[in-house]
Design a protein around this motif. Structure first.
Motif, mmCIF file in Angstrom:
data_model
loop_
_atom_site.group_PDB
_atom_site.id
_atom_site.type_symbol
_atom_site.label_atom_id
_atom_site.label_comp_id
_atom_site.label_asym_id
_atom_site.label_seq_id
_atom_site.Cartn_x
_atom_site.Cartn_y
_atom_site.Cartn_z
ATOM 1 N N PHE A 91 -2.613 80.150 20.167
ATOM 2 C CA PHE A 91 -1.755 81.182 20.763
ATOM 3 C C PHE A 91 -0.268 80.893 20.546
ATOM 4 N N ARG A 92 0.126 79.625 20.567
ATOM 5 C CA ARG A 92 1.532 79.290 20.281
ATOM 6 C C ARG A 92 1.848 79.561 18.806
ATOM 7 N N LEU A 93 0.903 79.276 17.937
ATOM 8 C CA LEU A 93 1.096 79.492 16.512
ATOM 9 C C LEU A 93 1.195 80.983 16.177
ATOM 10 N N LEU A 94 0.437 81.799 16.900
ATOM 11 C CA LEU A 94 0.450 83.244 16.652
ATOM 12 C C LEU A 94 1.547 83.956 17.433
ATOM 13 N N VAL A 114 -0.612 68.198 27.640
ATOM 14 C CA VAL A 114 0.284 68.079 26.486
ATOM 15 C C VAL A 114 1.603 67.420 26.886
ATOM 16 N N GLY A 115 1.974 67.526 28.155
ATOM 17 C CA GLY A 115 3.260 67.021 28.636
ATOM 18 C C GLY A 115 3.610 65.607 28.219
ATOM 19 N N PRO A 116 2.683 64.643 28.337
ATOM 20 C CA PRO A 116 3.027 63.267 27.946
ATOM 21 C C PRO A 116 3.384 63.114 26.471
ATOM 22 N N PHE A 117 3.006 64.074 25.640
ATOM 23 C CA PHE A 117 3.232 63.956 24.205
ATOM 24 C C PHE A 117 4.401 64.823 23.724
ATOM 25 N N ASN A 118 5.011 65.584 24.620
ATOM 26 C CA ASN A 118 6.177 66.391 24.243
ATOM 27 C C ASN A 118 7.337 65.464 23.884
ATOM 28 N N GLY A 119 8.057 65.803 22.859
ATOM 29 C CA GLY A 119 9.220 65.031 22.459
ATOM 30 C C GLY A 119 8.929 63.936 21.462
ATOM 31 N N ILE A 120 7.677 63.643 21.170
ATOM 32 C CA ILE A 120 7.372 62.637 20.159
ATOM 33 C C ILE A 120 7.819 63.156 18.793
ATOM 34 N N PHE A 121 7.466 64.418 18.512
ATOM 35 C CA PHE A 121 7.878 65.080 17.283
ATOM 36 C C PHE A 121 8.550 66.391 17.664
ATOM 37 N N ASN A 122 9.398 66.882 16.788
ATOM 38 C CA ASN A 122 9.998 68.187 17.013
ATOM 39 C C ASN A 122 8.998 69.266 16.629
ATOM 40 N N GLN A 124 7.851 72.773 15.301
ATOM 41 C CA GLN A 124 8.374 73.639 14.250
ATOM 42 C C GLN A 124 8.277 75.097 14.687
ATOM 43 N N ALA A 125 9.435 75.762 14.827
ATOM 44 C CA ALA A 125 9.473 77.159 15.244
ATOM 45 C C ALA A 125 9.696 78.059 14.040
ATOM 46 N N LEU A 126 8.903 79.106 13.964
ATOM 47 C CA LEU A 126 9.023 80.114 12.915
ATOM 48 C C LEU A 126 9.128 81.478 13.603
ATOM 49 N N GLY A 127 10.307 81.832 14.048
ATOM 50 C CA GLY A 127 10.480 83.066 14.825
ATOM 51 C C GLY A 127 9.879 82.872 16.206
ATOM 52 N N PHE A 131 4.610 75.871 15.901
ATOM 53 C CA PHE A 131 3.559 74.905 15.582
ATOM 54 C C PHE A 131 3.829 73.653 16.406
ATOM 55 N N GLU A 132 3.032 73.477 17.477
ATOM 56 C CA GLU A 132 3.233 72.348 18.391
ATOM 57 C C GLU A 132 2.510 71.117 17.863
ATOM 58 N N ILE A 133 3.271 70.235 17.285
ATOM 59 C CA ILE A 133 2.696 68.978 16.808
ATOM 60 C C ILE A 133 2.246 68.137 18.003
ATOM 61 N N SER A 134 2.916 68.278 19.141
ATOM 62 C CA SER A 134 2.535 67.520 20.335
ATOM 63 C C SER A 134 1.127 67.885 20.803
ATOM 64 N N THR A 135 0.717 69.129 20.606
ATOM 65 C CA THR A 135 -0.648 69.530 20.975
ATOM 66 C C THR A 135 -1.668 68.886 20.039
ATOM 67 N N VAL A 136 -1.361 68.829 18.763
ATOM 68 C CA VAL A 136 -2.262 68.181 17.806
ATOM 69 C C VAL A 136 -2.380 66.686 18.120
#
Length: 176
Positions: A91-94, A114-122, A124-127, A131-136
């Motif tokens: 849903f974030r990607l779409l 997901v909160g503990p992993f926020n900020g590890i990587f930036n 990527q926003a496309l409009g 793409f939440e790398i922290s979720t992956v």
């Protein structure tokens, strides 16, 4: 002529044989026990009844059940968590509308994981799409944690070796 009392008559006292205590002994490999009990009596119709009960307790079977239970529960919880995180990622990607009730609920529910992993990587926003790398990363870390829990359960509830012991003693004759 048979002088034995008729069991169908009133006042008949049933002869009882002493019931031996339960027999508990090792069964098979050293991790199982067998318990048996035999009972013999004459019923009111005059029939001789032999009743025997055998109970086998296998500790390795119980340990296998615990291994299965730990594995099933852990992977079930992991599956639910991974589905929630995968929905968040999709849903974030779409670029789903955050004013929608379901999306708001999903994002607030998954933010805890997901909160503990926020900020590890930036991210990527496309409009509107993100793409939440922290979720992956969260999905990978939780899968590794679940794998570790299952491996620990397999280690803790591993089958017991047979309970046999062998002792060898050798002596040397010193007179030679």
């Amino acid at each position: 002529m048979n002088d034995a009392p008729d069991p169908r008559m009133q006042g008949y006292n049933q002869p009882t044989e002493p019931v031996p205590p339960p027999d508990r002994r090792p069964y098979g490999a050293g991790s199982a026990y067998s318990q048996s009990q035999r009972e013999s009596y004459v019923d009111p119709a005059g029939n001789r009844v032999d009743n025997s009960v055998q109970f086998v307790e296998d500790r390795n079977q119980r340990r296998a059940y615990m291994r299965y239970w730990v594995t099933a529960v852990t992977y079930f919880i992991l599956g639910v968590l991974e589905v929630i995180l995968a929905l968040r990622l999709i849903f974030r990607l779409l670029g789903a509308n955050e004013d929608n009730g379901f999306i708001t609920f999903l994002y607030s529910l998954s933010h805890v994981f997901v909160g503990p992993f926020n900020g590890i990587f930036n991210d990527q926003a496309l409009g509107r799409s993100v793409f939440e790398i922290s979720t992956v990363v969260a999905m990978l870390v939780y899968a590794l944690i679940a794998w570790g829990i299952v491996s620990l359960g397999r280690l803790l509830f591993a089958p017991l070796p047979p309970g046999q012991q062998s002792i060898t003693t050798s002596r040397r004759d010193r007179s030679l």
